[in-house]
Enzyme design. Structure first.
Site, PDB file in Angstrom:
ATOM      1  N   CYS A   5      14.929   4.780   3.092  1.00 40.70           N
ATOM      2  CA  CYS A   5      15.282   6.068   2.523  1.00 40.70           C
ATOM      3  C   CYS A   5      16.690   6.107   1.967  1.00 40.70           C
ATOM      4  O   CYS A   5      17.425   5.140   2.008  1.00 40.70           O
ATOM      5  CB  CYS A   5      15.182   7.131   3.602  1.00 40.70           C
ATOM      6  SG  CYS A   5      13.920   6.796   4.803  1.00 40.70           S
ATOM      7  N   ARG A  29      15.181   5.239  -3.665  1.00 39.15           N
ATOM      8  CA  ARG A  29      14.989   4.538  -2.388  1.00 39.15           C
ATOM      9  C   ARG A  29      13.812   5.101  -1.609  1.00 39.15           C
ATOM     10  O   ARG A  29      13.323   4.477  -0.679  1.00 39.15           O
ATOM     11  CB  ARG A  29      16.250   4.687  -1.528  1.00 39.15           C
ATOM     12  CG  ARG A  29      17.429   3.917  -2.029  1.00 39.15           C
ATOM     13  CD  ARG A  29      18.569   4.088  -1.071  1.00 39.15           C
ATOM     14  NE  ARG A  29      18.317   3.405   0.178  1.00 39.15           N
ATOM     15  CZ  ARG A  29      18.851   2.246   0.509  1.00 39.15           C
ATOM     16  NH1 ARG A  29      19.668   1.651  -0.303  1.00 39.15           N
ATOM     17  NH2 ARG A  29      18.574   1.688   1.655  1.00 39.15           N
ATOM     18  N   TRP A  76      10.934   7.697   2.456  1.00 35.67           N
ATOM     19  CA  TRP A  76       9.741   6.969   2.029  1.00 35.67           C
ATOM     20  C   TRP A  76       9.037   6.559   3.315  1.00 35.67           C
ATOM     21  O   TRP A  76       9.537   5.737   4.067  1.00 35.67           O
ATOM     22  CB  TRP A  76      10.138   5.739   1.211  1.00 35.67           C
ATOM     23  CG  TRP A  76       9.002   4.898   0.731  1.00 35.67           C
ATOM     24  CD1 TRP A  76       8.168   5.144  -0.322  1.00 35.67           C
ATOM     25  CD2 TRP A  76       8.574   3.633   1.266  1.00 35.67           C
ATOM     26  NE1 TRP A  76       7.269   4.123  -0.469  1.00 35.67           N
ATOM     27  CE2 TRP A  76       7.492   3.186   0.485  1.00 35.67           C
ATOM     28  CE3 TRP A  76       9.008   2.842   2.338  1.00 35.67           C
ATOM     29  CZ2 TRP A  76       6.836   1.975   0.734  1.00 35.67           C
ATOM     30  CZ3 TRP A  76       8.355   1.639   2.577  1.00 35.67           C
ATOM     31  CH2 TRP A  76       7.284   1.222   1.774  1.00 35.67           C
ATOM     32  N   ASN A 102      18.352   5.887   8.620  1.00 36.59           N
ATOM     33  CA  ASN A 102      17.568   4.835   7.971  1.00 36.59           C
ATOM     34  C   ASN A 102      17.473   3.665   8.937  1.00 36.59           C
ATOM     35  O   ASN A 102      18.473   3.320   9.575  1.00 36.59           O
ATOM     36  CB  ASN A 102      18.276   4.318   6.706  1.00 36.59           C
ATOM     37  CG  ASN A 102      18.137   5.270   5.542  1.00 36.59           C
ATOM     38  OD1 ASN A 102      17.455   6.282   5.640  1.00 36.59           O
ATOM     39  ND2 ASN A 102      18.797   4.938   4.444  1.00 36.59           N
ATOM     40  N   GLY A 103      16.309   3.033   9.000  1.00 31.96           N
ATOM     41  CA  GLY A 103      16.176   1.867   9.865  1.00 31.96           C
ATOM     42  C   GLY A 103      14.996   2.019  10.809  1.00 31.96           C
ATOM     43  O   GLY A 103      14.163   2.909  10.652  1.00 31.96           O
ATOM     44  N   GLU A 474       5.394 -13.056 -12.169  1.00 33.86           N
ATOM     45  CA  GLU A 474       6.292 -11.903 -12.287  1.00 33.86           C
ATOM     46  C   GLU A 474       5.736 -10.899 -13.312  1.00 33.86           C
ATOM     47  O   GLU A 474       5.778  -9.685 -13.087  1.00 33.86           O
ATOM     48  CB  GLU A 474       7.698 -12.393 -12.678  1.00 33.86           C
ATOM     49  CG  GLU A 474       8.718 -11.313 -12.945  1.00 33.86           C
ATOM     50  CD  GLU A 474       8.988 -10.372 -11.770  1.00 33.86           C
ATOM     51  OE1 GLU A 474       8.511 -10.634 -10.661  1.00 33.86           O
ATOM     52  OE2 GLU A 474       9.646  -9.339 -12.003  1.00 33.86           O
ATOM     53  N   LYS A 478       4.806  -7.066 -12.452  1.00 31.47           N
ATOM     54  CA  LYS A 478       5.352  -5.920 -13.190  1.00 31.47           C
ATOM     55  C   LYS A 478       4.211  -5.018 -13.649  1.00 31.47           C
ATOM     56  O   LYS A 478       4.272  -3.812 -13.487  1.00 31.47           O
ATOM     57  CB  LYS A 478       6.142  -6.371 -14.434  1.00 31.47           C
ATOM     58  CG  LYS A 478       7.499  -6.983 -14.203  1.00 31.47           C
ATOM     59  CD  LYS A 478       8.580  -6.044 -13.754  1.00 31.47           C
ATOM     60  CE  LYS A 478       8.616  -5.897 -12.275  1.00 31.47           C
ATOM     61  NZ  LYS A 478       9.309  -6.827 -11.466  1.00 31.47           N
ATOM     62  N   GLU A 481       2.435  -3.214 -10.611  1.00 31.98           N
ATOM     63  CA  GLU A 481       3.179  -2.231  -9.819  1.00 31.98           C
ATOM     64  C   GLU A 481       3.485  -0.944 -10.581  1.00 31.98           C
ATOM     65  O   GLU A 481       3.553   0.119  -9.971  1.00 31.98           O
ATOM     66  CB  GLU A 481       4.433  -2.826  -9.170  1.00 31.98           C
ATOM     67  CG  GLU A 481       5.559  -3.205 -10.082  1.00 31.98           C
ATOM     68  CD  GLU A 481       6.772  -3.768  -9.311  1.00 31.98           C
ATOM     69  OE1 GLU A 481       7.580  -4.439  -9.945  1.00 31.98           O
ATOM     70  OE2 GLU A 481       6.894  -3.515  -8.101  1.00 31.98           O
ATOM     71  N   HIS A 497     -11.181 -23.374 -11.102  1.00 29.69           N
ATOM     72  CA  HIS A 497     -11.509 -23.518  -9.680  1.00 29.69           C
ATOM     73  C   HIS A 497     -11.928 -22.192  -9.053  1.00 29.69           C
ATOM     74  O   HIS A 497     -11.973 -22.080  -7.830  1.00 29.69           O
ATOM     75  CB  HIS A 497     -10.318 -24.111  -8.925  1.00 29.69           C
ATOM     76  CG  HIS A 497      -9.940 -25.481  -9.420  1.00 29.69           C
ATOM     77  ND1 HIS A 497     -10.769 -26.576  -9.293  1.00 29.69           N
ATOM     78  CD2 HIS A 497      -8.841 -25.912 -10.099  1.00 29.69           C
ATOM     79  CE1 HIS A 497     -10.189 -27.624  -9.841  1.00 29.69           C
ATOM     80  NE2 HIS A 497      -9.017 -27.252 -10.348  1.00 29.69           N
ATOM     81  N   LYS A 596      12.405   1.005  -3.560  1.00 27.73           N
ATOM     82  CA  LYS A 596      13.274  -0.014  -4.156  1.00 27.73           C
ATOM     83  C   LYS A 596      13.673  -1.076  -3.141  1.00 27.73           C
ATOM     84  O   LYS A 596      13.710  -2.258  -3.443  1.00 27.73           O
ATOM     85  CB  LYS A 596      14.520   0.671  -4.720  1.00 27.73           C
ATOM     86  CG  LYS A 596      15.489  -0.270  -5.411  1.00 27.73           C
ATOM     87  CD  LYS A 596      14.891  -0.824  -6.679  1.00 27.73           C
ATOM     88  CE  LYS A 596      15.791  -1.801  -7.386  1.00 27.73           C
ATOM     89  NZ  LYS A 596      15.030  -2.607  -8.364  1.00 27.73           N
TER      90      LYS A 596
HETATM   91  O1  M6R Z   1      15.784  -6.443  -2.800  1.00 25.37           O
HETATM   92  P1  M6R Z   1      14.852  -7.621  -2.843  1.00 25.37           P
HETATM   93  O2  M6R Z   1      15.047  -8.462  -4.043  1.00 25.37           O
HETATM   94  O3  M6R Z   1      14.882  -8.418  -1.590  1.00 25.37           O
HETATM   95  O4  M6R Z   1      13.415  -6.967  -2.935  1.00 25.37           O
HETATM   96  C1  M6R Z   1      12.277  -7.742  -2.808  1.00 25.37           C
HETATM   97  C2  M6R Z   1      11.050  -7.036  -3.314  1.00 25.37           C
HETATM   98  O5  M6R Z   1      10.759  -5.913  -2.530  1.00 25.37           O
HETATM   99  C3  M6R Z   1      11.203  -6.594  -4.781  1.00 25.37           C
HETATM  100  O6  M6R Z   1      11.520  -7.688  -5.578  1.00 25.37           O
HETATM  101  C4  M6R Z   1       9.915  -5.963  -5.300  1.00 25.37           C
HETATM  102  O7  M6R Z   1       8.924  -6.924  -5.370  1.00 25.37           O
HETATM  103  C5  M6R Z   1      10.186  -5.321  -6.654  1.00 25.37           C
HETATM  104  N1  M6R Z   1       9.828  -3.930  -6.612  1.00 25.37           N
HETATM  105  C6  M6R Z   1       9.413  -5.925  -7.760  1.00 25.37           C
HETATM  106  O8  M6R Z   1       9.600  -5.287  -8.976  1.00 25.37           O
END
Ligand code: M6R
Length: 601
Positions: A5, A29, A76, A102-103, A474, A478, A481, A497, A596
């Protein structure tokens, strides 16, 4: 139970307005519920609810929360449904203490049991709610607010970015950091704390990143720092020179597209990282090498592992951080390269703590100075992307790859795998990256038209060979997500395969097929898909007429050295995902179910 959060707190003339302003900058966040607590008279007033900040503000009577001290939170949810009861802040039984956290509290069940036996009443399913009740116990025994917070911290196991106010000591905010980030700042406008630097920028540029197991006592015009034993620590502030617009949208409709267009600058800045930093990191790389990260950062690890093997003959194994402890045991003398833009991803931190405990050295690669990864690592490289607000990682991925390439060139030179001349050529090629990425961005309209053609698809494969497999993965991440299209990225040679059974006329296959050493074999894979009626959209090197002819659509990128294709090929895939999301009417900055920074395991 726990949360990933945003936290904001302040002592300022118009505290609620500042808190809302700060929380808006932290909404990336977490954004399923929001809350604020302020001190008014002898009581703490709390307003909280499910939903986003904008609707929350219009739903409350702001005249009822006017105050010059307060704290706020965006949540979150992980455990405990996103609802009003589980939203922060939480109060104690007397209503004089409010806490945002947070945590993850590991022993909260036991603590809750003990507090229940003492007659405390709980109103949520969260772990965080034990904190105000523990502070209440301390206050009841005659301790100060600060000592009550320290007392609670000493009994709690787990991570805490925790901010506390109490109407018993209305002139202060107490902040506690343990493994969950908190930054504090001060200016003529007031004294502030937040879980991330961008939230502080409208109020102050003079900030300090708190260290683990420290307490900050914020007052108007004054900040005191102590360790948990009460020893004073001299605050060391940094002046942040990010322009405020960097942390805002700067005229773009979304952070994601702004951040995609900031990539040339982000790479340019990253290329300026002093050589002694890179050398220190390169000097660490002895013994077995592992690369670990999550999501996009894992893709950076994968890309680097291909390049390390191919260019330097170093067998560097990429491992998802969430799998690390199950996948490796012999780590004495090994080096673990941990990649994380936030530097706070719980899976990655857990992997490196485990690796360290087994005798490995840790090299952190992160975009966040002062993050946990920089504290735990033996050495770190800090990429220079500036803050990334959009949930989908874009510029931080490109700078991770850039930093890893810088590192590889130095390692190559140190180990005699690259001559001085080869090293200098590699650096020259890297230095050309910002211009090349800019050139690709100049053709973004072409990607828009391809997105128009394909945005109604339900599925897509992203295929490549060699280091570009990581780019393909990647690209798929993208797209899935932010546009919620089912997308898979995998090595092109693997289709036969199994996955090819899904291909029927019209199925979208996106090939990352620049003219590198694997390009000849990729053509064969394209033909296999075409034979089954797939629609082929390829990323090709400018002038590659053969690949152009076998593709239904293509996007041309400039010719570069092979090792740079994984970086530059990513850009059209980011633009494609962004445009598809927009055409589907989705908010690419806040995709559903995602946050994030994932600070829970
Ligand atoms: O902060 P980080 O790079 O460790 O985060 C890792 C993943 O959670 C982050 O890369 C996530 O996959 C992204 N939302 C992808 O766009």
């Amino acid at each position: 139970m726990s949360t990933v959060c945003g936290i904001f707190g302040c002592l300022s003339d118009t505290a609620p307005q500042a808190i809302f302003e700060g929380l808006k900058r932290l909404e990336y966040r977490g954004y399923d519920s929001v809350g604020i607590a302020v001190i008014r008279g002898k009581k703490v007033t709390v307003e909280k609810n499910k939903g986003r900040i904008a609707e929350f503000i219009t739903s409350i009577d702001t005249a009822q929360i006017e105050s010059d001290v307060g704290i706020g939170h965006t949540r979150w949810a992980t455990h405990g449904a996103p609802c009003k009861e589980n939203a922060h802040p939480f109060t104690d039984c007397t209503g004089t203490v409010a806490v945002v956290h947070n945590g993850v509290l590991e022993n909260f069940m036991q603590l809750r049991e003990e507090l229940l036996k003492k007659g405390h009443k709980f109103s949520s399913n969260t772990d965080s709610e034990v904190i105000p009740h523990m502070i209440e116990e301390g206050l009841a025994s005659g301790m100060s607010l600060k000592d009550s917070v320290v007392g609670a911290a000493n009994s709690i196991k787990g991570s805490m970015g925790c901010v506390v106010i109490s109407s018993r000591e209305p002139d202060r905010i107490i902040c506690l950091r343990r493994e969950s980030p908190l930054v504090i700042g001060i200016s003529k406008k007031g004294t502030f704390c937040a879980s991330d630097i961008p939230a502080l920028l409208p109020f102050t540029r003079k900030v300090m990143v708190m260290q683990d197991d420290t307490i900050a006592i914020l007052k108007r015009g004054k900040i005191e720092i102590e360790d948990l034993c009460g020893h004073a620590i001299k605050p060391v502030f940094t002046v942040i020179n990010w322009s405020q617009s960097v942390a805002e949208k700067g005229g773009y409709p979304h952070f994601m597209i702004k951040e995609i267009f900031e990539q040339p600058l982000a790479i340019k800045e990253t290329l300026k990282i002093p050589l002694n930093f890179i050398d220190r990191a390169a000097g660490l790389m002895e013994g077995k090498v592992y690369l670990t990260g999550s999501g996009t950062s894992y893709h950076a690890c994968m890309s680097a592992s291909y390049q390390m093997a191919k260019r330097l003959g170093i067998d560097a194994r990429p491992i998802h951080s969430s799998e690390f402890t199950d996948a490796v045991s012999e780590l004495e003398g090994a080096t673990v390269v941990a990649v994380s833009q936030s530097g706070e991803t719980a899976d990655t931190l857990s992997a490196i703590k485990y690796a360290k405990s087994k005798g490995a050295k840790i090299l952190g690669i992160t975009n966040t100075l002062g993050s946990s990864i920089t504290i735990i690592s033996n050495a770190y490289i800090c990429t220079q992307s500036g803050p990334e607000i959009g949930v989908a990682a874009t510029k931080t991925f490109l700078t991770q790859l850039t930093a890893l390439d810088m590192l590889m060139l130095r390692i190559g030179l140190r180990r005699g795998k690259l001559s001085e001349e080869e090293y200098r050529t590699g650096r020259r090629q890297l230095n050309g990256l910002p211009k090349t990425v800019e050139e690709i961005l100049g053709s973004s309209e072409r990607i828009k038209s391809l997105a128009m053609k394909y945005f109604t698809r339900r599925d897509a494969f992203f295929l490549a060979r060699g280091a570009n497999v990581a780019t393909a993965m990647e690209g798929a991440l993208k797209l899935k997500e932010i546009s919620y299209i089912h997308a898979e990225g995998y090595p092109a040679g693997e289709s036969k395969h199994g996955p090819i059974s899904l291909v029927e006329p019209g199925f979208l296959c996106i090939f990352v097929a620049p003219t590198d050493s694997a390009r000849g074999r990729v053509i064969g894979n394209v033909m296999e898909m075409k034979a089954r009626g797939a629609k082929i959209f390829s990323i090709i090197t400018r002038g590659d007429s053969e690949m152009g002819q076998v593709s239904d659509d293509y996007f041309e990128i400039p010719q570069v050295a092979d090792f740079l294709y994984p970086i530059i090929s990513t850009v059209p895939l980011q633009l494609f995902a962004y445009n598809v999301a927009i055409l589907k009417g989705l908010d690419p900055d806040k995709p559903r179910n995602l946050a994030k920074s994932v600070t829970v395991l």
